[in-house]
Design an enzyme around this catalytic site. Structure first.
Site, mmCIF file in Angstrom:
data_model
loop_
_atom_site.group_PDB
_atom_site.id
_atom_site.type_symbol
_atom_site.label_atom_id
_atom_site.label_comp_id
_atom_site.label_asym_id
_atom_site.label_seq_id
_atom_site.Cartn_x
_atom_site.Cartn_y
_atom_site.Cartn_z
ATOM 1 N N CYS A 130 0.629 -1.150 -0.109
ATOM 2 C CA CYS A 130 0.037 -0.231 0.279
ATOM 3 C C CYS A 130 0.473 1.178 0.430
ATOM 4 C CB CYS A 130 -0.668 -0.098 1.098
ATOM 5 S SG CYS A 130 -1.843 -1.527 1.424
ATOM 6 N N HIS A 131 1.497 1.240 1.026
ATOM 7 C CA HIS A 131 2.574 2.414 0.681
ATOM 8 C C HIS A 131 4.122 2.000 1.031
ATOM 9 C CE1 HIS A 131 -1.758 3.989 2.487
ATOM 10 N NE2 HIS A 131 -1.485 4.552 1.054
#
Length: 180
Positions: free
Chosen positions: A144-145
């Protein structure tokens, strides 16, 4: 005789007062008891409050995914090389300083049990299944990040503020772990 009547009157009044307060108290219990009991966890919640996992079939270097309280749980058997590498990592290099001994149980240093939820925004990191990206440190990678965790589930790079959470668990035997 007037004195005995007033004493009888006071006694009757006291009895009525005590009876009224007692009735109100019993009525209060009947009102409060259902309110308090409805706040207790339901049977399905109690059933998910703990999970038993058989770790006997997990090979060194392998991670197994399980479910604990409707969230992913990673159970990883560390290889001897991963244990040495985790022990050699300088604590000063870690954002959330924890040793491998802090994250595992005595006598079961090769078994790492963590929640499979990134501490940044709650995504599920990759690296538990065969062929998934394990990140720069060989542990877990959150797609995701971009948080990178090492083999001990410690944050090494990216926006995640803390290590993967180690839930409460205990070994009930050499091969059975109870989480929760």
């Amino acid at each position: 005789m007037a004195d005995t009547e007033s004493e009888d009157g006071v006694r009757r009044r006291d009895f009525i007062h005590i009876a009224a307060v007692g009735t109100a108290g019993v009525g209060g219990v009947f009102v409060v008891l259902p309110l308090v009991s409805q706040m207790a966890p339901s049977a399905d919640v109690l059933a998910e409050s703990s999970t038993e996992i058989d770790v006997s079939a997990i090979e060194p270097g392998q991670t197994v995914k399980a479910i604990f309280r409707k969230q992913p749980l990673f159970v990883r058997r560390l290889t001897p090389e991963e244990i040495v590498e985790a022990g050699e990592t300088p604590i000063a290099d870690l954002r959330d300083p924890e040793t491998l001994d802090d994250r595992t149980k005595e006598g079961h240093r090769d078994m790492l049990i963590t929640m499979g939820v990134c501490t940044h925004l709650g995504c599920v990191p990759q690296g538990a299944a065969e062929g998934e990206v394990k990140g720069e440190y060989g542990g877990y990678f959150c797609p995701c990040h971009g948080s990178h965790y090492d083999t001990a589930g410690r944050i090494r790079k990216g926006p995640a503020p803390t290590n993967l959470v180690v839930p409460e668990y205990a070994f009930t035997s050499d091969t059975i772990v109870t989480v929760g």
